[in-house]
Design a protein around this motif. Sequence first.
Motif, PDB file in Angstrom:
ATOM      1  N   ARG A  67       6.426  -5.835  -0.674  1.00 45.62           N
ATOM      2  CA  ARG A  67       5.759  -4.535  -0.773  1.00 45.62           C
ATOM      3  C   ARG A  67       4.379  -4.562  -0.117  1.00 45.62           C
ATOM      4  NH1 ARG A  67       7.195  -2.261  -6.856  1.00 45.62           N
ATOM      5  NH2 ARG A  67       9.330  -3.071  -6.944  1.00 45.62           N
ATOM      6  N   SER A  68       4.320  -4.478   1.172  1.00 47.48           N
ATOM      7  CA  SER A  68       3.059  -4.604   1.893  1.00 47.48           C
ATOM      8  C   SER A  68       2.013  -3.646   1.326  1.00 47.48           C
ATOM      9  CB  SER A  68       3.267  -4.321   3.381  1.00 47.48           C
ATOM     10  OG  SER A  68       3.481  -2.936   3.602  1.00 47.48           O
ATOM     11  N   LEU A  69       0.754  -4.080   1.386  1.00 51.66           N
ATOM     12  CA  LEU A  69      -0.335  -3.237   0.896  1.00 51.66           C
ATOM     13  C   LEU A  69      -0.415  -1.924   1.675  1.00 51.66           C
ATOM     14  CD1 LEU A  69      -3.156  -5.859   0.252  1.00 51.66           C
ATOM     15  CD2 LEU A  69      -1.978  -4.456  -1.456  1.00 51.66           C
ATOM     16  N   ARG A  70      -0.119  -1.989   2.957  1.00 51.70           N
ATOM     17  CA  ARG A  70      -0.126  -0.778   3.769  1.00 51.70           C
ATOM     18  C   ARG A  70       0.900   0.218   3.227  1.00 51.70           C
ATOM     19  NH1 ARG A  70       0.866   1.094   9.897  1.00 51.70           N
ATOM     20  NH2 ARG A  70       2.949   0.209   9.765  1.00 51.70           N
ATOM     21  N   ALA A  71       2.112  -0.269   2.917  1.00 49.28           N
ATOM     22  CA  ALA A  71       3.156   0.618   2.394  1.00 49.28           C
ATOM     23  C   ALA A  71       2.772   1.165   1.020  1.00 49.28           C
ATOM     24  CB  ALA A  71       4.479  -0.131   2.319  1.00 49.28           C
ATOM     25  N   GLN A  72       2.237   0.298   0.159  1.00 46.38           N
ATOM     26  CA  GLN A  72       1.837   0.757  -1.175  1.00 46.38           C
ATOM     27  C   GLN A  72       0.720   1.804  -1.084  1.00 46.38           C
ATOM     28  OE1 GLN A  72       1.594  -2.093  -4.571  1.00 46.38           O
ATOM     29  NE2 GLN A  72       1.783  -3.642  -2.966  1.00 46.38           N
ATOM     30  N   SER A  73      -0.238   1.565  -0.212  1.00 47.32           N
ATOM     31  CA  SER A  73      -1.356   2.484  -0.072  1.00 47.32           C
ATOM     32  C   SER A  73      -0.895   3.855   0.410  1.00 47.32           C
ATOM     33  CB  SER A  73      -2.380   1.901   0.911  1.00 47.32           C
ATOM     34  OG  SER A  73      -3.436   2.809   1.130  1.00 47.32           O
ATOM     35  N   ARG A  74       0.010   3.862   1.390  1.00 50.21           N
ATOM     36  CA  ARG A  74       0.517   5.138   1.912  1.00 50.21           C
ATOM     37  C   ARG A  74       1.370   5.848   0.868  1.00 50.21           C
ATOM     38  NH1 ARG A  74       0.095   4.420   7.672  1.00 50.21           N
ATOM     39  NH2 ARG A  74       1.132   6.409   8.053  1.00 50.21           N
TER      40      ARG A  74
END
Length: 404
Positions: A67-74
């Motif tokens: 769960r990449s931070l980029r994906a979680q943030s978006r």
Amino acid sequence: MKKVTFIHGADLHLDSPMVGLKHLPENIFKRIRESTFVAFKKLINSALEKKVDFVVLAGDLFDGEDRSLRAQSRLRAEMQRLKENDIPVYIVHGNHDHLSGTWVNLDMPNNVHVFSDDVEVKTLIIKTGITVNLYGFSYSRRHIYDRKIDNYFKQDDADFHIGILHGNEAGSNEHSNYAPFYLKDLLDKQFDYWALGHIHKRTILSEHPPVLYPGNTQGRNKKETGMKGFYHVSLNEFGTDLTFIESSDVIWDETVIDAEGAQSFQEVYQLCQTSISQYRQKTKGTLLTLFLKNVHLQDDNERNVLEGELLELLQEEERQEDSFVWIVDLSISENLFIDKDRLKNESEFYRELFETAELGHPERSLTLLYDHPLGRKYLTSLTEEEKKHLLEKAEKMLIRFLNQ
């Protein structure tokens, strides 16, 4: 009249790495890498525009268990938009984003309701006072082969009952048989709607009641062709209205061009250009697999240019296009007649050659490729059609070389 409206999406695969496409021009690759987020934003925009009562996301929101931070943030940013408009979200996690993964967690807004690894019921009372029971579970680990459907039990204390299940219809061999079920199992539950996930091809298993896979919101490889999207659902006491909404920013597709009448390289090139223009869609990118069949150029120089430079020429014209049609794969099949019976009678060598080809085991020749660590990780198995094409191409290539 009692009525609820919602969005049913699944298999977002946010931040998918788009394996095997890094060789593309930087601007096109960046567009493809961003496409899962663009598709998801379209889903959220539709929920807001249509002022739905809630949103259902049926598994594999993230492409990987980390769960990449980029994906979680978006994801969190889009969930916040829904919260500001009082729209709750109901999520199950699937085999790709199961609960046993390792990730640095970003908390979601409190309008987001995630199902645990046991089948549970979450009750929603919408603004009109109508009660909805939503049933579902998240994968505790990547591989779930249990019949989780046996743990869904209807609780008769709501106006509508919606099942959420990330799993595979038993008997279908095209996908991993996770959380298997038969259609009869779902119908026997007497729910009003089944929101499925896991299968990336849009599929309606039943209309009354609706049991369906919306497919993924953005295609990620050449096997996931056509427009992708999600459903806007309006559910009432008398039936259901389903509206499929397109979300793909980049479309995978394929086409066959019959070049039998082309007498020169220029004519073949023009056929390709015409086909490309037919697949161009305003504001969208297209990744096109092109099968060029029945090619028969007499001139050796033109034939060599066709095989060595046509693909590069077609791609060069698309590098700066916003609505690009990028040829990701070009397959050229010559119109070369082979009188196998005559050649077999004339030569023992040809007889053995054709008999070997008819055995049809290209996997043996590809063993080194598929045994390589990177090959095992990224390559998919050949389809029967791909095997057949490889054998035919190799056979014609050998005949041409032997007769030069």
